[in-house]
Design a protein around this motif. Sequence first.
Motif, PDB file in Angstrom:
ATOM      1  N   ILE A 158       0.840  -1.202   0.000  1.00  0.00           N
ATOM      2  CA  ILE A 158       0.000   0.000   0.000  1.00  0.00           C
ATOM      3  C   ILE A 158       0.872   1.248   0.000  1.00  0.00           C
ATOM      4  CG2 ILE A 158      -1.706   1.313   1.331  1.00  0.00           C
ATOM      5  CD1 ILE A 158      -2.658  -1.468   2.418  1.00  0.00           C
ATOM      6  N   LEU A 159       1.949   1.224   0.763  1.00  0.00           N
ATOM      7  CA  LEU A 159       2.866   2.372   0.778  1.00  0.00           C
ATOM      8  C   LEU A 159       3.484   2.598  -0.599  1.00  0.00           C
ATOM      9  CD1 LEU A 159       4.645   1.807   4.213  1.00  0.00           C
ATOM     10  CD2 LEU A 159       3.053   3.650   3.644  1.00  0.00           C
ATOM     11  N   ARG A 160       3.760   1.511  -1.304  1.00  0.00           N
ATOM     12  CA  ARG A 160       4.320   1.655  -2.646  1.00  0.00           C
ATOM     13  C   ARG A 160       3.263   2.184  -3.625  1.00  0.00           C
ATOM     14  NH1 ARG A 160       6.491  -3.486  -1.306  1.00  0.00           N
ATOM     15  NH2 ARG A 160       4.976  -4.524  -2.662  1.00  0.00           N
ATOM     16  N   GLU A 161       2.047   1.640  -3.546  1.00  0.00           N
ATOM     17  CA  GLU A 161       1.008   2.005  -4.513  1.00  0.00           C
ATOM     18  C   GLU A 161       0.429   3.391  -4.253  1.00  0.00           C
ATOM     19  OE1 GLU A 161      -1.903  -1.056  -4.337  1.00  0.00           O
ATOM     20  OE2 GLU A 161      -0.645  -2.563  -5.343  1.00  0.00           O
ATOM     21  N   SER A 162       0.173   3.710  -2.993  1.00  0.00           N
ATOM     22  CA  SER A 162      -0.523   4.949  -2.665  1.00  0.00           C
ATOM     23  C   SER A 162       0.414   6.121  -2.415  1.00  0.00           C
ATOM     24  CB  SER A 162      -1.420   4.743  -1.428  1.00  0.00           C
ATOM     25  OG  SER A 162      -2.433   3.805  -1.705  1.00  0.00           O
ATOM     26  N   TYR A 163       1.648   5.820  -1.968  1.00  0.00           N
ATOM     27  CA  TYR A 163       2.582   6.883  -1.624  1.00  0.00           C
ATOM     28  C   TYR A 163       3.799   6.953  -2.548  1.00  0.00           C
ATOM     29  CZ  TYR A 163       0.158   7.496   2.838  1.00  0.00           C
ATOM     30  OH  TYR A 163      -0.779   7.752   3.821  1.00  0.00           O
ATOM     31  N   GLY A 164       4.009   5.905  -3.340  1.00  0.00           N
ATOM     32  CA  GLY A 164       5.197   5.887  -4.176  1.00  0.00           C
ATOM     33  C   GLY A 164       6.476   5.685  -3.395  1.00  0.00           C
ATOM     34  N   VAL A 165       6.358   5.128  -2.190  1.00  0.00           N
ATOM     35  CA  VAL A 165       7.521   4.867  -1.344  1.00  0.00           C
ATOM     36  C   VAL A 165       7.979   3.422  -1.562  1.00  0.00           C
ATOM     37  CG1 VAL A 165       8.345   4.666   1.034  1.00  0.00           C
ATOM     38  CG2 VAL A 165       6.810   6.531   0.400  1.00  0.00           C
ATOM     39  N   ASP A 166       9.254   3.217  -1.799  1.00  0.00           N
ATOM     40  CA  ASP A 166       9.778   1.876  -2.018  1.00  0.00           C
ATOM     41  C   ASP A 166       9.970   1.178  -0.677  1.00  0.00           C
ATOM     42  OD1 ASP A 166      10.747  -0.395  -3.181  1.00  0.00           O
ATOM     43  OD2 ASP A 166      12.759   0.402  -3.534  1.00  0.00           O
ATOM     44  N   ALA A 167       8.836   0.832  -0.065  1.00  0.00           N
ATOM     45  CA  ALA A 167       8.853   0.176   1.242  1.00  0.00           C
ATOM     46  C   ALA A 167       8.883  -1.337   1.057  1.00  0.00           C
ATOM     47  CB  ALA A 167       7.627   0.591   2.049  1.00  0.00           C
ATOM     48  N   ARG A 168       9.752  -1.993   1.811  1.00  0.00           N
ATOM     49  CA  ARG A 168       9.880  -3.450   1.756  1.00  0.00           C
ATOM     50  C   ARG A 168       9.976  -3.979   3.181  1.00  0.00           C
ATOM     51  NH1 ARG A 168       8.859  -4.632  -3.661  1.00  0.00           N
ATOM     52  NH2 ARG A 168       9.673  -2.867  -4.870  1.00  0.00           N
ATOM     53  N   VAL A 169       9.460  -5.188   3.366  1.00  0.00           N
ATOM     54  CA  VAL A 169       9.592  -5.833   4.668  1.00  0.00           C
ATOM     55  C   VAL A 169      11.041  -6.286   4.826  1.00  0.00           C
ATOM     56  CG1 VAL A 169       8.787  -7.711   6.153  1.00  0.00           C
ATOM     57  CG2 VAL A 169       7.196  -6.604   4.551  1.00  0.00           C
ATOM     58  N   ALA A 170      11.631  -5.979   5.964  1.00  0.00           N
ATOM     59  CA  ALA A 170      13.020  -6.363   6.222  1.00  0.00           C
ATOM     60  C   ALA A 170      13.181  -7.876   6.091  1.00  0.00           C
ATOM     61  CB  ALA A 170      13.440  -5.894   7.615  1.00  0.00           C
ATOM     62  N   ASP A 171      14.346  -8.304   5.574  1.00  0.00           N
ATOM     63  CA  ASP A 171      14.583  -9.723   5.294  1.00  0.00           C
ATOM     64  C   ASP A 171      14.475 -10.596   6.529  1.00  0.00           C
ATOM     65  OD1 ASP A 171      14.970  -9.110   2.646  1.00  0.00           O
ATOM     66  OD2 ASP A 171      17.162  -8.929   2.837  1.00  0.00           O
ATOM     67  N   ASP A 172      14.832 -10.053   7.697  1.00  0.00           N
ATOM     68  CA  ASP A 172      14.838 -10.872   8.902  1.00  0.00           C
ATOM     69  C   ASP A 172      13.508 -10.824   9.651  1.00  0.00           C
ATOM     70  OD1 ASP A 172      15.149  -8.207   9.497  1.00  0.00           O
ATOM     71  OD2 ASP A 172      16.428  -8.569  11.250  1.00  0.00           O
ATOM     72  N   VAL A 173      12.475 -10.277   9.002  1.00  0.00           N
ATOM     73  CA  VAL A 173      11.156 -10.162   9.639  1.00  0.00           C
ATOM     74  C   VAL A 173      10.139 -10.890   8.776  1.00  0.00           C
ATOM     75  CG1 VAL A 173       9.332  -8.555  10.359  1.00  0.00           C
ATOM     76  CG2 VAL A 173      11.746  -7.959  10.674  1.00  0.00           C
ATOM     77  N   PRO A 174       9.275 -11.733   9.370  1.00  0.00           N
ATOM     78  CA  PRO A 174       8.248 -12.413   8.568  1.00  0.00           C
ATOM     79  C   PRO A 174       7.267 -11.396   7.977  1.00  0.00           C
ATOM     80  CG  PRO A 174       7.871 -12.786  10.916  1.00  0.00           C
ATOM     81  CD  PRO A 174       9.225 -12.146  10.784  1.00  0.00           C
ATOM     82  N   ALA A 175       6.926 -11.610   6.703  1.00  0.00           N
ATOM     83  CA  ALA A 175       6.021 -10.673   6.026  1.00  0.00           C
ATOM     84  C   ALA A 175       4.626 -10.700   6.637  1.00  0.00           C
ATOM     85  CB  ALA A 175       5.936 -10.994   4.536  1.00  0.00           C
ATOM     86  N   ARG A 176       4.250 -11.829   7.211  1.00  0.00           N
ATOM     87  CA  ARG A 176       2.927 -11.959   7.817  1.00  0.00           C
ATOM     88  C   ARG A 176       3.071 -12.552   9.211  1.00  0.00           C
ATOM     89  NH1 ARG A 176      -2.262 -11.793   5.875  1.00  0.00           N
ATOM     90  NH2 ARG A 176      -1.498 -11.652   3.725  1.00  0.00           N
ATOM     91  N   ALA A 177       2.928 -11.721  10.215  1.00  0.00           N
ATOM     92  CA  ALA A 177       3.016 -12.160  11.605  1.00  0.00           C
ATOM     93  C   ALA A 177       1.665 -12.727  12.049  1.00  0.00           C
ATOM     94  CB  ALA A 177       3.417 -10.983  12.492  1.00  0.00           C
ATOM     95  N   PRO A 178       1.624 -13.423  13.187  1.00  0.00           N
ATOM     96  CA  PRO A 178       0.338 -13.917  13.690  1.00  0.00           C
ATOM     97  C   PRO A 178      -0.665 -12.773  13.834  1.00  0.00           C
ATOM     98  CG  PRO A 178       2.157 -14.870  14.936  1.00  0.00           C
ATOM     99  CD  PRO A 178       2.756 -13.825  14.047  1.00  0.00           C
TER     100      PRO A 178
END
Length: 470
Positions: free
Chosen positions: A229-249
């Motif tokens: 959403i940050l990429r689509e709506s804000y144009g920010v190249d936001a990515r989930v950090a490699d050492d963090v799960p993309a989907r937490a509980p």
Amino acid sequence: MAIRSAADVSDLVNSGTARGRHAKMIVVIALGGIFLDAYDLSSLAYGLPDITRQFGLSSAMAGTVTASISVGSLLGALLGGWLVDRIGRYRVFMANMVFFVVTALVCAVAQDVWTLIAARFVMGIGVGMDIPVAIAFLAEFSRLRGKGSKGSRTAAWSPAWYTATSGCYLVIMFLYFVLPQAHLGWLWRFTVGFGAVPALIVMLLRRRYMNESPTWAAEQGDLESAARILRESYGVDARVADDVPARAPRPPRPGLAAYARLFTGPYRARTVQSVAVGLAETFGYNAVAFGLPIIIATLMTQGPLTTIASSFTLNLVFALTGGLLGIRWASTRGAWPMMTLGFAIQFVAITVLAVIGQPSGTAVVTAGILMLGTFMFAQGFGPGAHIMSYASLGFPTSMRGVSIGFNQAVLRLGSTLTLFFFPILSTGLGTHVYWVILGAPVLGLVALLVKRWEPVGFDADAEERALARG
């Protein structure tokens, strides 16, 4: 930009680092929802006398017609506030447009009063569901402070509202000149039915531009969606950090018991105060703004054209101007000073109207209309602009929907009672009804002076995280 938690997403939006045309368009579309709410609520204001004559209604039944949409919006606010926090802002936002389109058309062709009441009731459900999600979007797609802040964009709901009411009276004025004299009794049908047109436009825009709130998605443990959403709506190249799960509980979905949280910890006092100032605002607004045609035509004994033109001018010149100033002053002066000043000016305006009573002579009538304009101007920059700040900005993303929903439900109850009893009170009391309306600014001033609480610029998500740690 690497994101590791919901706090990172919230901080990114709050800091203003994330900007984009898409996000601004979402804010505009959210205000479009507010526009529809206001148009549908005010579209019967001028036509009530014609409806009363056509259906042979008593004062009590006329009050039922006007109040039916508020009863529906009360239920819609409770349901919508809960759903906004449970299933997300986007889904609720996309679903409730059908209420506006279908019910506007049903109202326009209603052949009996009970069909009209039922359609207005269902329309009210859509109105009630729309406000919590629209205000949540305004707050969650805005920075914390400065230009385009949460406070100023939340306050923007006020000029959107007055633009809609002004537009409604503009439609009425256009139809007044276009329709043959013999068919002016149909004016209210065309006015109500026209509400389907902007609803269709907003529906199409929502399908093109709308997105979920990134902070809500992150709170649900879905950092990948938040980054998208940050990429689509804000144009920010936001990515989930490699050492963090993309989907937490995912945290437990809130049940209806979520409303009880409003009365715990630091939220209790904020909830009570937001409800108190909201009741004061809605009582005064519905009595004066919705009742403008009744006040001008009946209490001031003016003709139909003067009534339409005065109602249009008061909304466009006074209320809308005040609302625009409310946006400008929100970030620099805050909500509390503007609310307090607004209620104080309203107190003076209503007192003058009560003292004038039944106006006689052009000068006194003009003075009375100017007092109504003064009331509307103060409404625009004061209580009208900032009641949503009190209902939303003091509460975190996880409970913003229920906070707005509960606030709106209580306000709709007050609105329902006002819309039901005002025709009766204005008929029975005449100009003495102003002394009853005077209770609105008094309640607002008392609620604000008891506790000086400033929601503009306050980071409720950071407070929630601190409470969880502590």
